[in-house]
Design a protein around this motif. Structure first.
Motif, PDB file in Angstrom:
ATOM      1  N   GLN A   1      21.305 116.300 -86.220  1.00 29.77           N
ATOM      2  CA  GLN A   1      20.788 117.497 -85.563  1.00 29.77           C
ATOM      3  C   GLN A   1      21.895 118.512 -85.309  1.00 29.77           C
ATOM      4  OE1 GLN A   1      18.971 115.510 -82.167  1.00 29.77           O
ATOM      5  NE2 GLN A   1      16.921 115.863 -83.021  1.00 29.77           N
ATOM      6  N   LEU A   2      23.055 118.021 -84.885  1.00 27.02           N
ATOM      7  CA  LEU A   2      24.179 118.928 -84.662  1.00 27.02           C
ATOM      8  C   LEU A   2      24.653 119.553 -85.970  1.00 27.02           C
ATOM      9  CD1 LEU A   2      26.189 116.833 -82.048  1.00 27.02           C
ATOM     10  CD2 LEU A   2      24.916 118.943 -81.632  1.00 27.02           C
ATOM     11  N   GLN A   3      24.644 118.779 -87.035  1.00 29.24           N
ATOM     12  CA  GLN A   3      25.028 119.314 -88.346  1.00 29.24           C
ATOM     13  C   GLN A   3      24.062 120.386 -88.806  1.00 29.24           C
ATOM     14  OE1 GLN A   3      25.268 115.842 -90.843  1.00 29.24           O
ATOM     15  NE2 GLN A   3      27.136 115.073 -89.864  1.00 29.24           N
ATOM     16  N   HIS A   4      22.771 120.138 -88.594  1.00 29.67           N
ATOM     17  CA  HIS A   4      21.779 121.146 -88.979  1.00 29.67           C
ATOM     18  C   HIS A   4      21.921 122.395 -88.122  1.00 29.67           C
ATOM     19  CE1 HIS A   4      18.058 122.923 -90.354  1.00 29.67           C
ATOM     20  NE2 HIS A   4      17.642 123.029 -89.096  1.00 29.67           N
ATOM     21  N   ALA A   5      22.162 122.215 -86.822  1.00 28.26           N
ATOM     22  CA  ALA A   5      22.316 123.366 -85.927  1.00 28.26           C
ATOM     23  C   ALA A   5      23.463 124.271 -86.374  1.00 28.26           C
ATOM     24  CB  ALA A   5      22.546 122.885 -84.497  1.00 28.26           C
ATOM     25  N   ALA A   6      24.523 123.658 -86.910  1.00 26.88           N
ATOM     26  CA  ALA A   6      25.685 124.438 -87.342  1.00 26.88           C
ATOM     27  C   ALA A   6      25.377 125.351 -88.520  1.00 26.88           C
ATOM     28  CB  ALA A   6      26.830 123.493 -87.697  1.00 26.88           C
ATOM     29  N   THR A   7      24.303 125.076 -89.241  1.00 24.87           N
ATOM     30  CA  THR A   7      23.941 125.909 -90.400  1.00 24.87           C
ATOM     31  C   THR A   7      23.081 127.106 -90.016  1.00 24.87           C
ATOM     32  OG1 THR A   7      21.877 124.714 -90.908  1.00 24.87           O
ATOM     33  CG2 THR A   7      23.937 123.807 -91.799  1.00 24.87           C
ATOM     34  N   LEU A   8      22.655 127.181 -88.757  1.00 26.27           N
ATOM     35  CA  LEU A   8      21.723 128.214 -88.331  1.00 26.27           C
ATOM     36  C   LEU A   8      22.449 129.416 -87.742  1.00 26.27           C
ATOM     37  CD1 LEU A   8      19.132 125.887 -86.532  1.00 26.27           C
ATOM     38  CD2 LEU A   8      19.052 126.719 -88.892  1.00 26.27           C
ATOM     39  N   CYS A   9      21.769 130.559 -87.734  1.00 26.16           N
ATOM     40  CA  CYS A   9      22.320 131.730 -87.063  1.00 26.16           C
ATOM     41  C   CYS A   9      22.316 131.494 -85.559  1.00 26.16           C
ATOM     42  CB  CYS A   9      21.516 132.986 -87.414  1.00 26.16           C
ATOM     43  SG  CYS A   9      19.824 132.999 -86.747  1.00 26.16           S
ATOM     44  N   GLU A  10      23.018 132.333 -84.823  1.00 31.99           N
ATOM     45  CA  GLU A  10      23.203 132.102 -83.390  1.00 31.99           C
ATOM     46  C   GLU A  10      21.873 132.000 -82.643  1.00 31.99           C
ATOM     47  OE1 GLU A  10      25.494 134.151 -79.551  1.00 31.99           O
ATOM     48  OE2 GLU A  10      25.714 134.979 -81.572  1.00 31.99           O
ATOM     49  N   ARG A  11      20.945 132.882 -82.947  1.00 31.03           N
ATOM     50  CA  ARG A  11      19.656 132.891 -82.245  1.00 31.03           C
ATOM     51  C   ARG A  11      18.853 131.633 -82.536  1.00 31.03           C
ATOM     52  NH1 ARG A  11      14.661 135.665 -83.875  1.00 31.03           N
ATOM     53  NH2 ARG A  11      13.319 136.012 -82.067  1.00 31.03           N
ATOM     54  N   ARG A  12      18.767 131.269 -83.800  1.00 30.00           N
ATOM     55  CA  ARG A  12      17.996 130.081 -84.173  1.00 30.00           C
ATOM     56  C   ARG A  12      18.694 128.809 -83.720  1.00 30.00           C
ATOM     57  NH1 ARG A  12      16.424 129.938 -90.239  1.00 30.00           N
ATOM     58  NH2 ARG A  12      15.220 128.154 -89.444  1.00 30.00           N
ATOM     59  N   ARG A  13      20.032 128.837 -83.668  1.00 26.11           N
ATOM     60  CA  ARG A  13      20.776 127.657 -83.216  1.00 26.11           C
ATOM     61  C   ARG A  13      20.467 127.366 -81.742  1.00 26.11           C
ATOM     62  NH1 ARG A  13      25.899 129.349 -83.649  1.00 26.11           N
ATOM     63  NH2 ARG A  13      25.722 129.098 -85.910  1.00 26.11           N
ATOM     64  N   ALA A  14      20.445 128.414 -80.908  1.00 23.66           N
ATOM     65  CA  ALA A  14      20.143 128.220 -79.491  1.00 23.66           C
ATOM     66  C   ALA A  14      18.740 127.659 -79.316  1.00 23.66           C
ATOM     67  CB  ALA A  14      20.282 129.538 -78.739  1.00 23.66           C
ATOM     68  N   ARG A  15      17.793 128.179 -80.071  1.00 26.61           N
ATOM     69  CA  ARG A  15      16.424 127.682 -79.975  1.00 26.61           C
ATOM     70  C   ARG A  15      16.338 126.214 -80.398  1.00 26.61           C
ATOM     71  NH1 ARG A  15      12.332 132.358 -82.326  1.00 26.61           N
ATOM     72  NH2 ARG A  15      12.551 133.822 -80.588  1.00 26.61           N
ATOM     73  N   TYR A  16      16.972 125.898 -81.507  1.00 29.30           N
ATOM     74  CA  TYR A  16      16.904 124.537 -82.053  1.00 29.30           C
ATOM     75  C   TYR A  16      17.528 123.534 -81.086  1.00 29.30           C
ATOM     76  CZ  TYR A  16      17.700 120.633 -85.267  1.00 29.30           C
ATOM     77  OH  TYR A  16      17.730 119.396 -85.848  1.00 29.30           O
ATOM     78  N   ILE A  17      18.743 123.817 -80.635  1.00 29.11           N
ATOM     79  CA  ILE A  17      19.449 122.890 -79.750  1.00 29.11           C
ATOM     80  C   ILE A  17      18.717 122.757 -78.418  1.00 29.11           C
ATOM     81  CG2 ILE A  17      21.541 122.610 -78.356  1.00 29.11           C
ATOM     82  CD1 ILE A  17      23.138 123.626 -80.742  1.00 29.11           C
ATOM     83  N   ASN A  18      18.357 123.885 -77.810  1.00 29.14           N
ATOM     84  CA  ASN A  18      17.744 123.840 -76.492  1.00 29.14           C
ATOM     85  C   ASN A  18      16.388 123.132 -76.512  1.00 29.14           C
ATOM     86  OD1 ASN A  18      19.959 125.434 -76.113  1.00 29.14           O
ATOM     87  ND2 ASN A  18      18.926 127.001 -74.915  1.00 29.14           N
ATOM     88  N   ALA A  19      15.617 123.375 -77.573  1.00 25.21           N
ATOM     89  CA  ALA A  19      14.299 122.736 -77.662  1.00 25.21           C
ATOM     90  C   ALA A  19      14.439 121.224 -77.771  1.00 25.21           C
ATOM     91  CB  ALA A  19      13.526 123.290 -78.851  1.00 25.21           C
ATOM     92  N   ARG A  20      15.373 120.760 -78.560  1.00 24.52           N
ATOM     93  CA  ARG A  20      15.516 119.318 -78.747  1.00 24.52           C
ATOM     94  C   ARG A  20      16.115 118.637 -77.521  1.00 24.52           C
ATOM     95  NH1 ARG A  20      14.170 121.766 -82.637  1.00 24.52           N
ATOM     96  NH2 ARG A  20      13.159 120.855 -84.480  1.00 24.52           N
ATOM     97  N   VAL A  21      17.005 119.318 -76.831  1.00 26.54           N
ATOM     98  CA  VAL A  21      17.505 118.770 -75.573  1.00 26.54           C
ATOM     99  C   VAL A  21      16.373 118.712 -74.551  1.00 26.54           C
ATOM    100  CG1 VAL A  21      19.023 119.223 -73.615  1.00 26.54           C
ATOM    101  CG2 VAL A  21      19.902 119.474 -75.937  1.00 26.54           C
ATOM    102  N   ALA A  22      15.616 119.806 -74.453  1.00 20.97           N
ATOM    103  CA  ALA A  22      14.511 119.857 -73.488  1.00 20.97           C
ATOM    104  C   ALA A  22      13.460 118.793 -73.798  1.00 20.97           C
ATOM    105  CB  ALA A  22      13.877 121.246 -73.497  1.00 20.97           C
ATOM    106  N   LEU A  23      13.150 118.595 -75.068  1.00 18.18           N
ATOM    107  CA  LEU A  23      12.191 117.569 -75.450  1.00 18.18           C
ATOM    108  C   LEU A  23      12.672 116.173 -75.048  1.00 18.18           C
ATOM    109  CD1 LEU A  23      10.822 118.558 -78.989  1.00 18.18           C
ATOM    110  CD2 LEU A  23       9.460 117.973 -76.974  1.00 18.18           C
ATOM    111  N   ARG A  24      13.933 115.888 -75.349  1.00 19.84           N
ATOM    112  CA  ARG A  24      14.458 114.553 -75.050  1.00 19.84           C
ATOM    113  C   ARG A  24      14.461 114.298 -73.534  1.00 19.84           C
ATOM    114  NH1 ARG A  24      17.175 110.799 -78.064  1.00 19.84           N
ATOM    115  NH2 ARG A  24      17.113 112.211 -79.840  1.00 19.84           N
ATOM    116  N   LEU A  25      14.869 115.284 -72.756  1.00 25.45           N
ATOM    117  CA  LEU A  25      14.885 115.133 -71.300  1.00 25.45           C
ATOM    118  C   LEU A  25      13.468 114.959 -70.752  1.00 25.45           C
ATOM    119  CD1 LEU A  25      17.533 117.851 -70.392  1.00 25.45           C
ATOM    120  CD2 LEU A  25      17.799 115.383 -70.075  1.00 25.45           C
TER     121      LEU A  25
END
Length: 233
Positions: A27-51
């Motif tokens: 997931q972190l590797q995939h996040a690194a390929t995204l633009c800043e806006r999409r990276r924040a959405r991707y990371i935050n959504a998956r953290v929020a889901l897991r929590l």
């Protein structure tokens, strides 16, 4: 819709670094390929889901396993399974987790200037006729609501609005799902699921420092007269 959670989380900035340890290496590797806006959405959504899921299941964070089915639905690997749906606005994300299939969509802005061409391109005849019959002063707001209604239904089914423009009531022979409209922070959204009623209030999950947000949330009655597709509350 038992054992459910509705959660608001920020997407204006990436979650604080302390939360990144919750993500898998892929997931972190995939996040690194995204633009800043999409990276924040991707990371935050998956953290929020897991929590959210760990709290719902009363389990360790590392025990949470989330898979994306071929249809696009997010499924939590439990027995019985949990299901999740995520939507984004400009500054916030919204997710729902429940024990049956779900679809969630939210829009926090006005209709785009090209909304009439969107209607012609993506909406079915029943939706177009309903919108044309609405008062001119409310048509743009009704368009936004109708978009969330259609998008959330197609997420429930496992596809996106751009992938299917048929009349939703003709997609299969199964009983149509229920849809529940809501107001949130000046925007509008729709939750689609198998429950006739819902009793959820969103909780806030601050992932970015001192982020705070006034949800100003309420369930609302859908505009009248729409006969196509689904059952409303």
């Amino acid at each position: 819709m038992s054992a459910s959670r509705l959660v608001i989380f920020p997407v204006h900035a990436q979650a604080d670094a302390v939360w990144h340890s919750l993500l898998e290496a892929g997931q972190l590797q995939h996040a690194a390929t995204l633009c800043e806006r999409r990276r924040a959405r991707y990371i935050n959504a998956r953290v929020a889901l897991r929590l959210t899921i760990a709290e719902l299941l009363h389990c360790d964070l590392q025990q949470v396993v989330i898979e994306q089915e071929a249809t696009g639905q997010l499924r939590v690997c439990t027995e019985p399974p949990l299901f999740a749906s995520v939507t984004y606005a400009q500054h916030l994300g919204l997710l729902v987790v429940g024990s049956s299939r779900l679809g969630l969509d939210y829009e926090d802005g006005v209709a785009p200037v090209f909304w009439r061409s969107v209607v012609r391109r993506y909406f079915c005849d029943s939706e177009r006729h309903w919108l044309q019959g609405r008062d001119n002063r409310s048509q743009e707001a009704d368009f936004v609501w109708l978009w969330t209604r259609r998008e959330s239904h197609l997420k429930y089914r496992g596809s996106g609005i751009r992938g299917d423009t048929r009349c939703l009531c003709r997609l299969d022979g199964a009983a149509p799902p229920y849809q529940h409209s809501f107001n949130l922070a000046g925007g509008v959204g729709t939750l689609t699921g198998e429950a006739m009623t819902v009793d959820l209030s969103p909780s806030l999950l601050a992932l970015c420092g001192e982020w705070s947000f006034d949800p100003d949330f309420s369930w609302r009655k859908a505009p009248g007269g729409m006969v196509c597709c689904v059952r409303s509350e």
